[in-house]
Design a protein around this motif. Structure first.
Motif, PDB file in Angstrom:
ATOM      1  N   TRP A 128      32.348  33.652 -14.477  1.00 48.75           N
ATOM      2  CA  TRP A 128      31.737  32.429 -13.988  1.00 48.75           C
ATOM      3  C   TRP A 128      30.232  32.634 -13.924  1.00 48.75           C
ATOM      4  CZ3 TRP A 128      36.174  34.528 -12.044  1.00 48.75           C
ATOM      5  CH2 TRP A 128      37.304  33.712 -11.989  1.00 48.75           C
ATOM      6  N   SER A 129      29.491  31.601 -14.220  1.00 49.74           N
ATOM      7  CA  SER A 129      28.041  31.658 -14.090  1.00 49.74           C
ATOM      8  C   SER A 129      27.641  31.298 -12.658  1.00 49.74           C
ATOM      9  CB  SER A 129      27.389  30.693 -15.092  1.00 49.74           C
ATOM     10  OG  SER A 129      27.856  29.372 -14.853  1.00 49.74           O
ATOM     11  N   LYS A 130      26.367  31.308 -12.379  1.00 48.10           N
ATOM     12  CA  LYS A 130      25.847  31.043 -11.044  1.00 48.10           C
ATOM     13  C   LYS A 130      26.421  29.733 -10.484  1.00 48.10           C
ATOM     14  CE  LYS A 130      21.545  30.818  -8.523  1.00 48.10           C
ATOM     15  NZ  LYS A 130      20.118  31.103  -8.579  1.00 48.10           N
ATOM     16  N   ASN A 131      26.978  29.803  -9.298  1.00 47.37           N
ATOM     17  CA  ASN A 131      27.545  28.663  -8.553  1.00 47.37           C
ATOM     18  C   ASN A 131      28.819  28.063  -9.152  1.00 47.37           C
ATOM     19  OD1 ASN A 131      25.459  28.791  -6.622  1.00 47.37           O
ATOM     20  ND2 ASN A 131      24.141  27.559  -7.940  1.00 47.37           N
ATOM     21  N   GLN A 132      29.214  28.478 -10.336  1.00 46.30           N
ATOM     22  CA  GLN A 132      30.388  27.881 -10.980  1.00 46.30           C
ATOM     23  C   GLN A 132      31.667  28.143 -10.176  1.00 46.30           C
ATOM     24  OE1 GLN A 132      31.207  29.320 -14.946  1.00 46.30           O
ATOM     25  NE2 GLN A 132      32.782  27.775 -15.311  1.00 46.30           N
ATOM     26  N   LEU A 133      31.883  29.373  -9.740  1.00 46.54           N
ATOM     27  CA  LEU A 133      33.089  29.680  -8.982  1.00 46.54           C
ATOM     28  C   LEU A 133      33.105  28.914  -7.658  1.00 46.54           C
ATOM     29  CD1 LEU A 133      35.734  31.131  -8.525  1.00 46.54           C
ATOM     30  CD2 LEU A 133      34.438  33.107  -7.694  1.00 46.54           C
ATOM     31  N   GLU A 134      31.990  28.877  -6.970  1.00 43.53           N
ATOM     32  CA  GLU A 134      31.925  28.161  -5.701  1.00 43.53           C
ATOM     33  C   GLU A 134      32.282  26.688  -5.903  1.00 43.53           C
ATOM     34  OE1 GLU A 134      29.735  30.260  -6.875  1.00 43.53           O
ATOM     35  OE2 GLU A 134      29.597  31.833  -5.374  1.00 43.53           O
ATOM     36  N   ASP A 135      31.793  26.093  -6.995  1.00 45.29           N
ATOM     37  CA  ASP A 135      32.123  24.693  -7.303  1.00 45.29           C
ATOM     38  C   ASP A 135      33.620  24.530  -7.558  1.00 45.29           C
ATOM     39  OD1 ASP A 135      29.458  24.024  -7.025  1.00 45.29           O
ATOM     40  OD2 ASP A 135      29.060  23.972  -9.188  1.00 45.29           O
ATOM     41  N   GLU A 136      34.212  25.482  -8.280  1.00 48.72           N
ATOM     42  CA  GLU A 136      35.645  25.402  -8.567  1.00 48.72           C
ATOM     43  C   GLU A 136      36.477  25.566  -7.290  1.00 48.72           C
ATOM     44  OE1 GLU A 136      36.873  27.904 -11.827  1.00 48.72           O
ATOM     45  OE2 GLU A 136      35.350  27.058 -13.161  1.00 48.72           O
ATOM     46  N   ILE A 137      36.007  26.379  -6.363  1.00 46.42           N
ATOM     47  CA  ILE A 137      36.707  26.531  -5.086  1.00 46.42           C
ATOM     48  C   ILE A 137      36.629  25.221  -4.298  1.00 46.42           C
ATOM     49  CG2 ILE A 137      36.662  27.714  -2.841  1.00 46.42           C
ATOM     50  CD1 ILE A 137      35.858  30.282  -4.413  1.00 46.42           C
ATOM     51  N   LYS A 138      35.459  24.592  -4.282  1.00 45.62           N
ATOM     52  CA  LYS A 138      35.305  23.303  -3.590  1.00 45.62           C
ATOM     53  C   LYS A 138      36.182  22.224  -4.218  1.00 45.62           C
ATOM     54  CE  LYS A 138      30.566  24.176  -2.210  1.00 45.62           C
ATOM     55  NZ  LYS A 138      29.168  23.962  -2.592  1.00 45.62           N
ATOM     56  N   GLU A 139      36.412  22.323  -5.530  1.00 41.85           N
ATOM     57  CA  GLU A 139      37.249  21.351  -6.241  1.00 41.85           C
ATOM     58  C   GLU A 139      38.735  21.685  -6.131  1.00 41.85           C
ATOM     59  OE1 GLU A 139      35.687  21.710 -10.187  1.00 41.85           O
ATOM     60  OE2 GLU A 139      33.813  20.708  -9.668  1.00 41.85           O
ATOM     61  N   ASN A 140      39.068  22.673  -5.318  1.00 42.04           N
ATOM     62  CA  ASN A 140      40.453  23.101  -5.099  1.00 42.04           C
ATOM     63  C   ASN A 140      41.131  23.635  -6.352  1.00 42.04           C
ATOM     64  OD1 ASN A 140      40.527  22.589  -2.316  1.00 42.04           O
ATOM     65  ND2 ASN A 140      40.799  20.406  -2.719  1.00 42.04           N
ATOM     66  N   SER A 141      40.393  24.403  -7.143  1.00 44.20           N
ATOM     67  CA  SER A 141      40.989  25.110  -8.272  1.00 44.20           C
ATOM     68  C   SER A 141      41.461  26.502  -7.866  1.00 44.20           C
ATOM     69  CB  SER A 141      39.988  25.236  -9.426  1.00 44.20           C
ATOM     70  OG  SER A 141      39.664  23.963  -9.932  1.00 44.20           O
ATOM     71  N   TRP A 142      40.833  27.058  -6.811  1.00 43.70           N
ATOM     72  CA  TRP A 142      41.131  28.420  -6.357  1.00 43.70           C
ATOM     73  C   TRP A 142      41.081  28.503  -4.850  1.00 43.70           C
ATOM     74  CZ3 TRP A 142      42.347  31.270 -10.463  1.00 43.70           C
ATOM     75  CH2 TRP A 142      41.757  30.977 -11.685  1.00 43.70           C
ATOM     76  N   PHE A 143      41.799  29.477  -4.301  1.00 46.09           N
ATOM     77  CA  PHE A 143      41.506  29.917  -2.945  1.00 46.09           C
ATOM     78  C   PHE A 143      41.360  31.429  -2.992  1.00 46.09           C
ATOM     79  CE2 PHE A 143      46.222  29.821  -2.643  1.00 46.09           C
ATOM     80  CZ  PHE A 143      46.509  31.034  -2.044  1.00 46.09           C
ATOM     81  N   VAL A 144      40.608  31.958  -2.045  1.00 40.51           N
ATOM     82  CA  VAL A 144      40.312  33.388  -1.981  1.00 40.51           C
ATOM     83  C   VAL A 144      41.279  34.039  -1.001  1.00 40.51           C
ATOM     84  CG1 VAL A 144      38.538  35.112  -1.481  1.00 40.51           C
ATOM     85  CG2 VAL A 144      37.885  32.900  -2.477  1.00 40.51           C
ATOM     86  N   SER A 145      41.765  35.214  -1.382  1.00 40.56           N
ATOM     87  CA  SER A 145      42.706  35.961  -0.556  1.00 40.56           C
ATOM     88  C   SER A 145      42.255  37.411  -0.461  1.00 40.56           C
ATOM     89  CB  SER A 145      44.097  35.887  -1.190  1.00 40.56           C
ATOM     90  OG  SER A 145      45.006  36.728  -0.521  1.00 40.56           O
ATOM     91  N   GLU A 146      42.629  38.056   0.629  1.00 40.30           N
ATOM     92  CA  GLU A 146      42.421  39.495   0.732  1.00 40.30           C
ATOM     93  C   GLU A 146      43.282  40.195  -0.314  1.00 40.30           C
ATOM     94  OE1 GLU A 146      40.340  41.152   2.551  1.00 40.30           O
ATOM     95  OE2 GLU A 146      39.715  39.598   3.959  1.00 40.30           O
TER      96      GLU A 146
END
Length: 185
Positions: A128-146
């Motif tokens: 992912w490029s700068k801010n791309q992953l954060e945008d995808e998380i906001k769009e509910n494409s991903w959630f982060v897990s331990e």
């Protein structure tokens, strides 16, 4: 389960909303690098039909190869837990390392000095490029897990996504048991 921020060593779990995405449907991704400018990860639960020897004929090794992601799929990457044997290894987190001296690795593999639970190979990576992953998380494409697995190199990839959804709970429990192919329902 609280919402976590992405960082090196954490896992990205594909949200049910991207079930129609061939690359990332039910994907669990280990974040190997996370900086303000870029993010690199490897899909842990998509085994391919290849072994290392299929892709690198001068290496006598039948370890499985996984789809790392859609970027640079003509390159072989690896994560491992043997940094003392591979110069140039980069620590991801908690005893997991990325890359290292490939010449040393070939020698270790050809001499049968490694076991499959020490290392995992990937064709390509996810980036992912700068801010791309954060945008995808906001769009509910991903959630982060331990990354709470004892050993990512011995995971049963068949139920990995389902287990992470069950762990998250709530509405995710419904999706955890959804069929892989809705057309077969």
């Amino acid at each position: 389960m609280k919402n976590l921020l992405p960082e090196k060593g954490k896992l990205l779990v594909a949200e049910p909303s991207i079930l129609n995405d061939n690359s990332f449907n039910r994907a669990i991704i280990l974040l190997a690098e996370y900086t303000s400018n870029s993010t690199v990860g490897f899909i842990l639960n998509k085994p391919l039909e290849y072994t290392v020897n299929d892709l690198v004929p001068d290496v006598d090794c039948n370890f499985h190869v996984y789809e790392g992601g859609p970027v640079e799929q003509d390159n072989l990457y690896f994560v491992h837990r043997i940094p003392e044997l591979l110069d140039g290894s980069l620590e991801v987190a908690n005893g997991i390392f990325w890359g290292g001296n490939f010449k040393q690795l070939k020698k270790l593999l050809n001499e049968g000095l490694l076991i499959e639970s020490d290392i995992r190979f990937f064709l390509g990576y996810t980036g992912w490029s700068k801010n791309q992953l954060e945008d995808e998380i906001k769009e509910n494409s991903w959630f982060v897990s331990e990354n709470d697995f004892d050993n990512i190199f011995t995971l049963n990839e068949e139920n990995l996504w389902k287990d992470k959804l069950l762990q998250k709970g709530g509405n995710y429990k419904l999706w955890a048991n959804a069929p892989k192919n809705f057309n077969l329902n």
